[in-house]
Design a protein around this motif. Structure first.
Motif, short mmCIF file in Angstrom:
data_model
loop_
_atom_site.label_atom_id
_atom_site.label_comp_id
_atom_site.label_asym_id
_atom_site.label_seq_id
_atom_site.Cartn_x
_atom_site.Cartn_y
_atom_site.Cartn_z
N ASP A 50 -36.88 -2.75 -51.14
CA ASP A 50 -35.49 -2.50 -51.50
C ASP A 50 -34.94 -1.38 -50.62
N LEU A 51 -33.61 -1.26 -50.58
CA LEU A 51 -33.00 -0.11 -49.93
C LEU A 51 -33.26 1.14 -50.76
N GLU A 52 -33.54 2.23 -50.11
CA GLU A 52 -33.71 3.51 -50.79
C GLU A 52 -32.36 3.93 -51.39
N ASN A 53 -32.40 4.57 -52.55
CA ASN A 53 -31.16 5.09 -53.13
C ASN A 53 -31.35 6.56 -53.47
N ALA A 54 -30.27 7.23 -53.84
CA ALA A 54 -30.31 8.67 -54.10
C ALA A 54 -31.31 9.03 -55.19
N GLY A 55 -31.53 8.14 -56.14
CA GLY A 55 -32.48 8.40 -57.21
C GLY A 55 -33.94 8.34 -56.78
N ASP A 56 -34.19 7.91 -55.53
CA ASP A 56 -35.56 7.79 -55.03
C ASP A 56 -36.06 9.05 -54.32
N VAL A 102 -36.83 12.31 -55.01
CA VAL A 102 -37.97 13.08 -55.52
C VAL A 102 -39.24 12.24 -55.46
N ALA A 103 -39.16 10.98 -55.88
CA ALA A 103 -40.34 10.11 -55.85
C ALA A 103 -40.83 9.92 -54.41
N ARG A 104 -39.91 9.76 -53.47
CA ARG A 104 -40.29 9.58 -52.06
C ARG A 104 -40.99 10.83 -51.54
N GLU A 105 -40.42 12.00 -51.79
CA GLU A 105 -41.02 13.24 -51.29
C GLU A 105 -42.40 13.48 -51.91
N ASN A 106 -42.55 13.21 -53.19
CA ASN A 106 -43.85 13.35 -53.84
C ASN A 106 -44.87 12.38 -53.25
N ILE A 149 -43.55 3.11 -54.49
CA ILE A 149 -44.96 3.13 -54.10
C ILE A 149 -45.12 3.05 -52.58
N GLY A 150 -44.02 2.98 -51.86
CA GLY A 150 -44.07 2.95 -50.40
C GLY A 150 -42.71 3.32 -49.83
N THR A 151 -42.70 3.83 -48.61
CA THR A 151 -41.44 4.24 -47.98
C THR A 151 -41.53 4.11 -46.47
N VAL A 152 -40.42 3.78 -45.86
CA VAL A 152 -40.27 3.83 -44.41
C VAL A 152 -38.81 4.12 -44.12
N ARG A 153 -38.58 4.93 -43.11
CA ARG A 153 -37.22 5.28 -42.70
C ARG A 153 -37.14 5.24 -41.17
N LEU A 154 -35.98 4.86 -40.66
CA LEU A 154 -35.74 4.86 -39.23
C LEU A 154 -34.54 5.78 -38.95
N TRP A 155 -34.59 6.45 -37.81
CA TRP A 155 -33.62 7.49 -37.48
C TRP A 155 -33.01 7.21 -36.12
N ASN A 156 -31.72 7.47 -35.98
CA ASN A 156 -31.04 7.31 -34.69
C ASN A 156 -31.48 8.42 -33.73
N ILE A 157 -31.85 8.01 -32.52
CA ILE A 157 -32.21 8.95 -31.46
C ILE A 157 -31.66 8.46 -30.14
N GLU A 158 -31.71 9.34 -29.14
CA GLU A 158 -31.51 8.95 -27.76
C GLU A 158 -32.88 9.03 -27.11
N ALA A 159 -33.32 7.92 -26.55
CA ALA A 159 -34.63 7.83 -25.91
C ALA A 159 -34.48 8.10 -24.43
N GLY A 160 -34.22 9.36 -24.11
CA GLY A 160 -34.02 9.74 -22.72
C GLY A 160 -32.74 9.15 -22.16
N VAL A 161 -32.74 8.94 -20.86
CA VAL A 161 -31.57 8.38 -20.18
C VAL A 161 -32.01 7.21 -19.31
N ASP A 162 -31.05 6.35 -18.96
CA ASP A 162 -31.37 5.22 -18.08
C ASP A 162 -31.20 5.64 -16.62
N ALA A 186 -45.30 5.40 -45.32
CA ALA A 186 -46.35 5.84 -46.24
C ALA A 186 -46.42 4.93 -47.45
N VAL A 187 -47.64 4.77 -47.95
CA VAL A 187 -47.89 3.99 -49.16
C VAL A 187 -48.68 4.89 -50.11
N ASP A 188 -48.33 4.84 -51.38
CA ASP A 188 -49.06 5.61 -52.38
C ASP A 188 -50.54 5.25 -52.28
#
Length: 196
Positions: free
Chosen positions: A20-26, A28-32, A72-85, A100-102
């Motif tokens: 599922d999509l992570e929500n604001a209520g997740d 504390v559970a995610r950090e733990n 019981i599991g989490t994954v997140r992706l973050w916007n970055i710049e991967a150097g330059v072309d 991570a998985v519990d």
């Protein structure tokens, strides 16, 4: 997003867990969960420098839930710049992590389901590449290889053999060189109310 998650649910035992999509209520559970799965030193990694003070890429913060709805599991992706072309234009990409998985739920395909859902959703949203720092023996099954990240560097110490990339669009990282830089939305804090 629903179609991607439905296809992942169909592939993995939907009666055991759901993605599922992570929500604001997740939060504390995610950090733990991250503390249990990765230990206290997790915030000192080079990848954390790119995540600190940022929010995950839009639609790319996922959780796995057990039948009771617990994270019981989490994954997140973050916007970055991967150097330059070659023309010194920033190369937009994503940084994956942490995954991570519990520990009580390891070995049930949860990590694989989260990875497949994250990759499919990133591709659907039009992103060109995903980078991460992790064990090649695990991530190569999803198409991540060190060769694709060979001309890029992390901001801080990292093991070159564990710095991996997956191109979602062929040739996206060809010619990309330089330092990864955070480019995602910054975390905004709610205004502080002062006593009158």
């Amino acid at each position: 997003m629903a179609a991607v998650l439905d296809s992942v649910r169909a592939f993995f035992a939907p009666s055991t867990f759901t993605i599922d999509l992570e929500n604001a209520g997740d939060v504390v559970a995610r950090e733990n969960l991250l503390d249990r799965a990765m230990g206290a030193g997790r915030t000192k990694k080079s990848s954390e420098k790119l995540r600190r003070g940022r929010v995950p890429a839009e639609g790319l913060a996922l959780v796995a839930r057990d039948r009771s709805g617990h994270v019981i599991g989490t994954v997140r992706l973050w916007n970055i710049e991967a150097g330059v072309d070659r023309e010194t234009h920033p190369v937009d990409a994503l940084l994956l992590g942490p995954l991570a998985v519990d520990p009580a739920h390891e070995g049930k395909g949860i990590g694989s389901a989260l990875m497949r859902a994250a990759i499919m959703e990133a591709k659907k949203l039009g992103h060109g590449a995903i980078l991460l720092v992790g064990d090649a023996s695990y991530y190569e099954r999803f198409g991540f290889f060190a060769e694709k990240a060979r001309h890029l560097v992390m901001p801080g110490p990292f093991e070159r053999r564990r710095f991996l990339a997956l191109e979602l669009k062929d040739g996206w990282l060809e010619g990309a060189v330089g330092l990864l830089v955070a480019s995602g939305r910054q975390l905004t804090r709610p205004p502080v109310r002062r006593a009158a």
